[in-house]
Design a protein around this motif. Structure first.
Motif, PDB file in Angstrom:
ATOM      1  N   CYS A 186     -48.422  40.324   6.029  1.00  0.00           N
ATOM      2  CA  CYS A 186     -47.711  39.610   4.624  1.00  0.00           C
ATOM      3  C   CYS A 186     -46.541  40.554   4.180  1.00  0.00           C
ATOM      4  CB  CYS A 186     -48.992  39.714   3.500  1.00  0.00           C
ATOM      5  SG  CYS A 186     -48.412  38.739   2.053  1.00  0.00           S
ATOM      6  N   CYS A 190     -47.631  42.430  -3.025  1.00  0.00           N
ATOM      7  CA  CYS A 190     -48.135  42.596  -4.474  1.00  0.00           C
ATOM      8  C   CYS A 190     -48.682  44.021  -4.758  1.00  0.00           C
ATOM      9  CB  CYS A 190     -49.374  41.450  -4.483  1.00  0.00           C
ATOM     10  SG  CYS A 190     -48.925  39.579  -4.138  1.00  0.00           S
ATOM     11  N   CYS A 193     -52.284  45.227  -3.745  1.00  0.00           N
ATOM     12  CA  CYS A 193     -52.898  44.552  -2.589  1.00  0.00           C
ATOM     13  C   CYS A 193     -52.769  45.680  -1.226  1.00  0.00           C
ATOM     14  CB  CYS A 193     -52.298  43.367  -2.205  1.00  0.00           C
ATOM     15  SG  CYS A 193     -52.924  42.572  -0.945  1.00  0.00           S
TER      16      CYS A 193
HETATM   17  S1  SF4 Z   1     -52.177  39.134  -2.640  1.00  0.00           S
HETATM   18 FE1  SF4 Z   1     -51.975  40.552  -0.656  1.00  0.00          FE
HETATM   19  S2  SF4 Z   1     -52.156  39.140   0.918  1.00  0.00           S
HETATM   20 FE2  SF4 Z   1     -52.138  37.975  -0.945  1.00  0.00          FE
HETATM   21  S3  SF4 Z   1     -49.817  37.538  -0.893  1.00  0.00           S
HETATM   22 FE3  SF4 Z   1     -50.078  39.342  -2.127  1.00  0.00          FE
HETATM   23  S4  SF4 Z   1     -49.483  41.017  -0.722  1.00  0.00           S
HETATM   24 FE4  SF4 Z   1     -50.185  39.335   0.331  1.00  0.00          FE
END
Ligand code: SF4
Length: 468
Positions: A186, A190, A193
């Motif tokens: 990804c 975020c 995360c």
């Molecule tokens: S929460 Fe984590 S896995 Fe989901 S979009 Fe955001 S960075 Fe990517």
């Protein structure tokens, strides 16, 4: 083992995808040996464990349900929340104890937690009884690492990977529904995360390989597939030579004609109109969307680096509801993000009131070392966070029950998946809108899509009778 400075490594790398075909000749060298496989975390890990299970069975081993009966223990770990880590180290204590009486026991730990350098350090220093350590990028190394096992701890964690493995073999948990990876990693970062650090940069599988896999699953009699990625909406964004995105892939998958097509997970910021059109156009693309909002406050969404505002999310939500009749939408919500104010939390409650979700996965913010949010000051007490989670769950459950009550008296198609855990005289299955249904007189129809008249609604499930 190389232990790069993670953040710089990540920022420095520009991801040039390398596709590798996995043509594995695995000799059954460990006949009758027993393995115990425990999986923590998300669907990606569940699907990775189906790959691990294929390898261990190809080595001639048999799976057992109890740790004590095993010769090889594999823990496929998750790093998303602190308690995931506590569970793993709690279980390792049992494996360590067993090894005292069974010195030949092989203990292997893999998955997202092992992509965190400080966790690998901890294992190298204080958990010498663990034989094999690997991450998320080199699961295909497991057979060789077990066969080459020596008394010395073997740690092979790749800090990142540009590789997309195609032609991967799986021992799937079900012969009714199947996971199909379409992306790995990804790029959204975020701030709370850990996934971009544990699963690496976004990489899309080749469309022909995905379509071939779906066709093979249909030919094998599967009724349902779920396209899988951390953010499936980003599929194809890394293709240099072709403009082929998730909406295109979903349409081509739908055209293969398997009864039920699902996908998870979608980040709202790049959920396109084209995608909504494909969902609305094909009857076999299920009217169910998991659309994590995480917070109803714009200032928190900004701090989370989610890439959308509440207003934009509402606009998308309304568009989907309008263009996909009867669609069911669920979400993820985090409460207690650093310095979340009462007003921020009220805004989250307001968006739940607005969306009246069919269901929601709710969490208290969990600090993850290595993420930007972990460096943010946080003055909110655990008590306040728990009070907010309690209030939020009450509201979410109210709307989930309301949504379920709308099914009572209706006849709906349900894909029967197995025997109900709650009542072994009943089968359980899911509606096209992903509602869990316990079905009377359905046992003999497991694996089929049957019509069910819904007779009772609960907060998280429905009860019904199969209609002849
Ligand atoms: S929460 Fe984590 S896995 Fe989901 S979009 Fe955001 S960075 Fe990517």
């Amino acid at each position: 083992m190389n232990k790069p400075n993670f953040k710089d490594e990540m920022n420095r790398r520009k991801c040039k995808i390398e596709y590798k075909e996995l043509n594995e000749e695995i000799k059954p060298a460990l006949h009758n040996k027993k393995f115990f496989l425990r999986t923590y975390g998300c669907q990606m890990n569940v699907h990775d464990s189906e790959q691990i299970r294929y390898y261990l069975e190809a080595l001639g081993m048999q799976e057992v349900d109890t740790l004590e009966d095993s010769d090889v223990v594999i823990l496929n770990t998750c790093a998303v929340r602190e308690n995931a880590k506590e569970k793993v180290f709690g279980f390792l204590g049992r494996a360590k104890h067993l090894k005292k009486n069974k010195p030949d026991l092989i203990i292997c730990i893999c998955g997202c937690l092992m992509q965190e350098p400080n966790e690998v350090d901890e294992i190298e220093k204080n958990h010498k009884y663990i034989d094999i350590v690997l991450g998320t990028h080199n699961i295909n190394e497991i057979p060789n690492m077990i066969l080459d096992r020596t008394l010395k701890q073997n740690i092979e964690v790749l800090s990142n990977s540009d590789v997309v493995y195609e032609n991967v073999s799986y021992k799937r948990d079900s012969n009714i529904t199947a996971w199909v990876n379409i992306t790995y990693g990804c790029n959204n970062f975020c701030t709370y995360c850990i996934v971009p650090y544990t699963r690496g940069r976004e990489r899309s599988r080749k469309k022909d390989c995905v379509l071939k896999e779906v066709q093979a699953l249909k030919d094998a009699g599967y009724k349902e597939i779920t396209l899988l990625g951390q953010n499936v909406n980003s599929y194809g964004r890394d293709f240099e030579d072709e403009k082929y995105y998730f909406a295109n892939l979903l349409e081509d998958v739908a055209k293969i004609g398997i009864d039920r097509v699902r996908f998870v997970t979608s980040n709202p910021w790049n959920f396109t109109d084209e995608l909504i059109d494909v969902i609305a156009k094909y009857d076999n693309v299920m009217p169910y969307i998991h659309l994590p909002i995480q917070s109803g406050s714009n200032s928190i969404l900004k701090k989370m680096n989610r890439g959308y505002t509440v207003e934009e999310y509402k606009e998308l939500f309304d568009k989907i509801k309008e263009r996909v009749p009867g669609v069911s939408i669920t979400t993820d919500i985090i409460v207690g993000f650093p310095n979340e104010t009462d007003e921020d939390f009220e805004a989250t409650m307001n968006i739940v009131d607005y969306c009246k979700y069919d269901g929601a996965y709710t969490f208290i913010y969990s600090k993850r070392v290595g993420t930007p949010a972990a460096k943010m000051d946080d003055s909110i007490s655990q008590e306040v966070k728990e009070q907010r989670l309690y209030k939020l769950n009450e509201l979410v459950n109210k709307y989930s029950l309301e949504s379920n009550k709308r099914y009572v008296g209706k006849e709906v198609p349900v894909l029967l998946m197995g025997v109900s855990e709650k009542d072994p005289t009943k089968a359980y299955g899911y509606t096209d809108t992903m509602k869990l249904v316990n079905v009377e007189n359905g046992i003999n129809e497991i694996g089929n899509i049957v019509n069910v008249r819904i007779e009772e609604a609960k907060s998280f499930s429905l009860d019904g009778k199969m209609v002849k």
